[in-house]
Structure formats: C-alpha cells, structure tokens
Write a protein that holds these residues in place. Structure first.
Motif, PDB file in Angstrom:
ATOM      1  N   GLN A  68       0.821  -1.216   0.000  1.00 43.63           N
ATOM      2  CA  GLN A  68       0.000   0.000   0.000  1.00 43.63           C
ATOM      3  C   GLN A  68       0.852   1.262   0.000  1.00 43.63           C
ATOM      4  N   GLU A  69       2.025   1.193   0.617  1.00 43.50           N
ATOM      5  CA  GLU A  69       2.926   2.352   0.625  1.00 43.50           C
ATOM      6  C   GLU A  69       3.477   2.634  -0.775  1.00 43.50           C
ATOM      7  N   LEU A  70       3.671   1.583  -1.567  1.00 45.84           N
ATOM      8  CA  LEU A  70       4.111   1.793  -2.951  1.00 45.84           C
ATOM      9  C   LEU A  70       3.028   2.517  -3.742  1.00 45.84           C
ATOM     10  N   TYR A  71       1.791   2.087  -3.565  1.00 46.44           N
ATOM     11  CA  TYR A  71       0.680   2.762  -4.241  1.00 46.44           C
ATOM     12  C   TYR A  71       0.594   4.217  -3.778  1.00 46.44           C
ATOM     13  N   LYS A  72       0.733   4.420  -2.479  1.00 50.87           N
ATOM     14  CA  LYS A  72       0.649   5.774  -1.916  1.00 50.87           C
ATOM     15  C   LYS A  72       1.727   6.683  -2.528  1.00 50.87           C
ATOM     16  N   SER A  73       2.933   6.144  -2.684  1.00 54.21           N
ATOM     17  CA  SER A  73       4.011   6.921  -3.298  1.00 54.21           C
ATOM     18  C   SER A  73       3.687   7.275  -4.743  1.00 54.21           C
ATOM     19  N   ALA A  74       3.084   6.325  -5.460  1.00 53.35           N
ATOM     20  CA  ALA A  74       2.719   6.583  -6.857  1.00 53.35           C
ATOM     21  C   ALA A  74       1.628   7.651  -6.950  1.00 53.35           C
ATOM     22  N   GLU A  90      -4.875   2.737 -13.399  1.00 57.06           N
ATOM     23  CA  GLU A  90      -3.591   2.779 -14.105  1.00 57.06           C
ATOM     24  C   GLU A  90      -2.420   2.845 -13.126  1.00 57.06           C
ATOM     25  N   ILE A  91      -2.592   3.587 -12.028  1.00 56.44           N
ATOM     26  CA  ILE A  91      -1.543   3.649 -11.002  1.00 56.44           C
ATOM     27  C   ILE A  91      -1.305   2.258 -10.425  1.00 56.44           C
ATOM     28  N   TYR A  92      -2.387   1.604 -10.003  1.00 58.73           N
ATOM     29  CA  TYR A  92      -2.255   0.253  -9.454  1.00 58.73           C
ATOM     30  C   TYR A  92      -1.623  -0.690 -10.474  1.00 58.73           C
ATOM     31  N   SER A  93      -2.055  -0.588 -11.712  1.00 60.62           N
ATOM     32  CA  SER A  93      -1.526  -1.459 -12.770  1.00 60.62           C
ATOM     33  C   SER A  93      -0.042  -1.228 -13.006  1.00 60.62           C
ATOM     34  N   ALA A  94       0.395   0.017 -12.981  1.00 61.88           N
ATOM     35  CA  ALA A  94       1.809   0.326 -13.215  1.00 61.88           C
ATOM     36  C   ALA A  94       2.679  -0.213 -12.075  1.00 61.88           C
ATOM     37  N   VAL A  95       2.243  -0.005 -10.840  1.00 56.45           N
ATOM     38  CA  VAL A  95       3.001  -0.523  -9.694  1.00 56.45           C
ATOM     39  C   VAL A  95       3.042  -2.047  -9.753  1.00 56.45           C
ATOM     40  N   ASN A  96       1.903  -2.664 -10.015  1.00 55.69           N
ATOM     41  CA  ASN A  96       1.856  -4.125 -10.106  1.00 55.69           C
ATOM     42  C   ASN A  96       2.728  -4.652 -11.243  1.00 55.69           C
ATOM     43  N   TYR A  97       2.752  -3.937 -12.353  1.00 57.85           N
ATOM     44  CA  TYR A  97       3.589  -4.332 -13.481  1.00 57.85           C
ATOM     45  C   TYR A  97       5.068  -4.337 -13.070  1.00 57.85           C
ATOM     46  N   MET A  98       5.499  -3.266 -12.392  1.00 63.71           N
ATOM     47  CA  MET A  98       6.905  -3.192 -11.979  1.00 63.71           C
ATOM     48  C   MET A  98       7.246  -4.304 -10.999  1.00 63.71           C
ATOM     49  N   LEU A  99       6.342  -4.587 -10.070  1.00 66.36           N
ATOM     50  CA  LEU A  99       6.583  -5.677  -9.130  1.00 66.36           C
ATOM     51  C   LEU A  99       6.631  -7.024  -9.850  1.00 66.36           C
ATOM     52  N   LYS A 100       5.713  -7.223 -10.769  1.00 65.59           N
ATOM     53  CA  LYS A 100       5.668  -8.494 -11.510  1.00 65.59           C
ATOM     54  C   LYS A 100       6.960  -8.713 -12.295  1.00 65.59           C
ATOM     55  N   LEU A 109       7.074  11.483  -4.107  1.00 67.29           N
ATOM     56  CA  LEU A 109       8.069  11.378  -3.037  1.00 67.29           C
ATOM     57  C   LEU A 109       8.969  12.602  -3.068  1.00 67.29           C
ATOM     58  N   GLY A 110       8.579  13.633  -2.363  1.00 72.84           N
ATOM     59  CA  GLY A 110       9.389  14.851  -2.301  1.00 72.84           C
ATOM     60  C   GLY A 110       9.718  15.383  -3.681  1.00 72.84           C
ATOM     61  N   ASP A 111      10.985  15.692  -3.879  1.00 71.36           N
ATOM     62  CA  ASP A 111      11.438  16.206  -5.173  1.00 71.36           C
ATOM     63  C   ASP A 111      11.818  15.091  -6.134  1.00 71.36           C
ATOM     64  N   ASN A 112      11.828  13.852  -5.653  1.00 70.31           N
ATOM     65  CA  ASN A 112      12.293  12.742  -6.485  1.00 70.31           C
ATOM     66  C   ASN A 112      11.251  12.206  -7.451  1.00 70.31           C
ATOM     67  N   MET A 113       9.998  12.146  -7.017  1.00 72.46           N
ATOM     68  CA  MET A 113       8.966  11.549  -7.862  1.00 72.46           C
ATOM     69  C   MET A 113       7.733  12.438  -7.836  1.00 72.46           C
ATOM     70  N   PRO A 114       7.292  12.896  -9.002  1.00 72.83           N
ATOM     71  CA  PRO A 114       6.103  13.761  -9.043  1.00 72.83           C
ATOM     72  C   PRO A 114       4.850  13.002  -8.595  1.00 72.83           C
ATOM     73  N   ALA A 115       3.945  13.716  -7.979  1.00 69.22           N
ATOM     74  CA  ALA A 115       2.652  13.137  -7.612  1.00 69.22           C
ATOM     75  C   ALA A 115       1.810  12.946  -8.860  1.00 69.22           C
ATOM     76  N   ARG A 116       0.835  12.085  -8.741  1.00 73.43           N
ATOM     77  CA  ARG A 116      -0.029  11.789  -9.880  1.00 73.43           C
ATOM     78  C   ARG A 116      -0.714  13.040 -10.427  1.00 73.43           C
TER      79      ARG A 116
END
Length: 122
Positions: free
Chosen positions: A67-73, A95-105, A77-84
């Motif tokens: 859930q924290e990975l989804y939350k970050s997406a 799409e957010i859930y799918s992208a995170v799941n894709y990277m994990l898979k 994450l600060g200046d490192n990763m833009p918010a949705r």
C-alpha cells in the motif's frame, strides 16, 4: 547549467503534457504507463527510483507494505517523484495500481526468493 534533476523532471512533465493532450477513452495497461511515464526514471534508477528488476531495491520498499508503494505513486516522493496530479490527473487510479503491479511483476520474474514473492501478493 541545468541539473540532471531539472532535465529529468522537465522531460517527465513535457511527456505528461503531451500524453494528456491526447484523448484516452481506454485505460492503459501497467506496461504502457511504465513505458510512457515511469521508465524515464525507473529504467536507470534516477533520483533513487528502484530500477525495474532490482530485487533488493524493491525488497527494501516493500518492507513498508504494498500500500505504501501505491501511496508513493499517487502522492509522489518529495522532489524525487512527481505526484499523480502533476500528470494533469490523466492517470486513473486503476492505471496507477496497474503500473506498480507491473513493476513488481517484472521484478518478481527475476527473483527466486519465495518469501519475498509471497510478500508482494503477486
């Protein structure tokens, strides 16, 4: 001289604006979201982004829970990763859930650690 961070962030923003100008009637797959947006940092590990298939980097992040990975997406994450919402809101929740799941898979495909695989819920 522009910093690497500024250039990458500008690229992501430009790409997002370009993508958001197109009409998306159909939700994109996790692979497509990764390819179009996430890979600009996650492919090379820019700004501390865990690289696709880097098992140890993902394991560290998963200790906090999926859930924290989804939350970050969603929130960035600060200046490192833009918010949705910095992608003009044209990335749906699914799409957010799918992208995170894709990277994990994709990362799981390179892991033989059964305990870690089980922790991802994949």
């Amino acid at each position: 001289m522009f910093s690497h961070h500024f250039i990458c962030y500008s690229f992501c923003l430009t790409l997002t604006l370009f993508l958001s100008s197109a009409s998306y009637a159909k939700e994109r797959s996790g692979a497509k979201i990764y390819q179009d947006i996430c890979s600009s940092c996650h492919e090379n590990g820019d700004f501390d982004a865990p690289r696709l298939k880097d098992i140890s980097a993902w394991q560290t992040r998963l200790t906090k829970g999926k859930q924290e990975l989804y939350k970050s997406a969603f929130n960035g994450l600060g200046d490192n990763m833009p918010a949705r919402d910095q992608y003009e809101g044209h990335i749906t929740d699914k799409e957010i859930y799918s992208a995170v799941n894709y990277m994990l898979k994709k990362t799981i495909q390179y892991s033989n650690n059964k305990e870690w695989i089980a922790s991802t819920g994949q």
